[in-house]
Design an enzyme around this catalytic site. Sequence first.
Site: not given
Length: 813
Positions: A676, A680
Amino acid sequence: MKILKFGGSSVANPENIIKIKNILTSYEDKIIVVVSAFGGVTDQLINAGELAASQNTAYKNTLKDLETRHLDMVKELIPITLQSSVLSKVKTELNVLETLLEGAFFIGEITPKLSDKIVSFGELLSSYIISENLVSEGLDCDYKDSRELIKTLKVAGKNVVDFESTNTYCKSYFNQNASAITVCPGFIASSHNGDITTLGRGGSDYSAAIYAAALDADVLEIWTDVSGMYTANPKMVKQAKAITHISYEEAMELSHFGAKVLYPPTIQPVLSQGISIIIKNTFKPEEAGTLITKSKNKGGKTVRGISHIGNMALLSLEGPGMVGIPGISKRFFEVLSQADISVVLITQASSEHSICVGISSDDVEKSVEVVNEAFTYEIERGKIKKVIPEKGLAIVALVGDNMKSHQGLSGKMFSTLGKNNVNIRVIAQGASERNISCVINEKDVKKALNALHEEFFEENIKQLNLFVMGVGNVGAKFLNQINSQEKYLKKNLRLNVRVVGISNSRTMFFNEKGINLNDWKNELDSGEKANKDLFIEKVNDLNLRNSIFVDNTASEEIARTYKSFLGNSISVVTCNKIACSSAYDNYASLKSLAREYNAPFLFETNVGAGLPIIDTLKNLIASGDKILKIQAVLSGSLNFVFNNFDDTTTFHDIVKQAQEEGYTEPDPKIDLSGIDVMRKILILARESGHMLEIKDIKNDSFLPQESLATNNNEAFFESLVKYEDDFQKIYGDAKAKNSRLKYVAQFENGQASVGLQEIPKGHDFYNLEGSDNVVLFYTERYPNLPLIIKGAGAGAEVTASGIFADIIRIGNF
């Protein structure tokens, strides 16, 4: 004297005719009442004639229906003691009609003269029955057959009004007639030798205007089923409003382009005499309606109305043989005229290479045939191309007297249509500059009318139509925020945000008028089975202006749908990071589609939930700054975990708590594996202008390989228990150095990495609490002391607020 005309809907049934009687009793002036046939009767008469001419005995059924309807009207409207003579008269007229239809049946054709006789019975019967009703109600009423007053001549094979004779007959009769009310049939007239003639489309309005002009009436009142002329068709534009005052010219333009409450020739007889026209509503007589006068729209709105004509086609004559050759245009229009084909719109290239006209789609086949035949010589020699029509089109027009004195209206019109993916095929503007017209696909008419009406009439209140995929934790919070802020958005931001479609993994629900957000859960439960492809199809079929697709899922399958939305000028707002962290070519393609189709693609919540990280980065780049380095703690879930994990807890329990409180993805391994955070920092690197792929990012994972290899949550949490000692050692090592554990992402010199780090006291990351995120932007303008963005970076509420913020950005776009 006043002339009142009542249309077919106003005289459709006994209840409506009683309303007319109540309207008439309020007048003190002498009035002439012109009436149409009972609603739908003219179409029945035309149909009966066609059936009879084709020797189809079904015409008798239509005749029987007509007889029943008219006799029932007599029985409803006339007291039983007075019915005998009225019924006798109506039956006599119906017997004549039957004889005419039998004649058409026996000869197997219907001539124009016979057609006029047949269709005249609609107005003859309605006017007689209504006049007898008024007399029975005690009103001072007389009946006069319009065939005795309105006379026609044959000109170029067509019946036209002989105004000199008509004016003489009208003045002579009404000067001697003392009745307060005179009822006359509309639509019908007669030739000087006594043949019945009709006045064509809008004939009853035309009859009323003829009487008004002949008698120099004070006003001509057209009573219909709407309260005047509207700024747009109220059936297609719910926000449309009645126009209180409009000029003759504006009314003619709007009528020409589809405003059906008035037919343009209606205005002609009263135009030169300056007689006012009022459009009124039979069913709401207290409403003001629309006043049409000679006076201009001084100081009023620039655009007075938006109208359209559907069922249109384009016919283009083009080819190199047209350039510099006199008479081509003349031949083209002469051929169409001789074939009795009406041209609605004309545009010609300045190079003389092509002429394009708008015609009814019903005339396409005949038009192509006669034009190609007329230009056979040029076509065979390649000088002119064969005519190939385009069907399924419509004309949309802006109308207003003051348009010629205001710059930029065309640009505003075309920009508004362009933003909503409405393709413009042809543009035309008259020399009077009272009308700007364009040809578009007919399927886009409703969207175009609503978008233009919003732009020119709705005080800059912009309607946004949302289609929301995913209404779980984040989605539910988002819908509640939209609902609670509805009034604020309208009052302060001039935004009307409607949710039109919602879907979860099980069901989906649509309401074109807007879903009730106080009851959306029940409405969704009552919806149809969820289907991604049908959801997309429904969004495209609705074809609403300012449409926005909102993705609150973490689904790769849903992320793949963005191209289909953006390619149809439907904006996309998403908290789903998959699309922007997918292959760079896909990311770049989405950005390109957004630019090409003028459809914003916003994903602020991909990094930092509701924090303005991406927006700040975009502004830095747009203003000419250059990113030197990015350091960030970008996982609210990992920050929550390591801020709460210590030697008094277990790693398993803290991760479970983070999942239950909504800080992690449904699959917490996505967060803890670092994927994750990798997504980003990849997105930030790409938004900084770098072409990175996810595989280019170095990931120093703290999870054991066994944990990374699990394929469900149960196995993953079991592995966390197994390796508790390893996690405690990581914590203990950091504590011994008086440091804190933070999962850090970094981008510098084109290289990106993520991993768990021991952060010493004094560092910007050291005191980061809870689930907060922090980003440090080192740029050419901020080389030593970075630009810092810090705040809550996880949680359904803040993520929903970030999505909400992107919606508002689009609304202000």
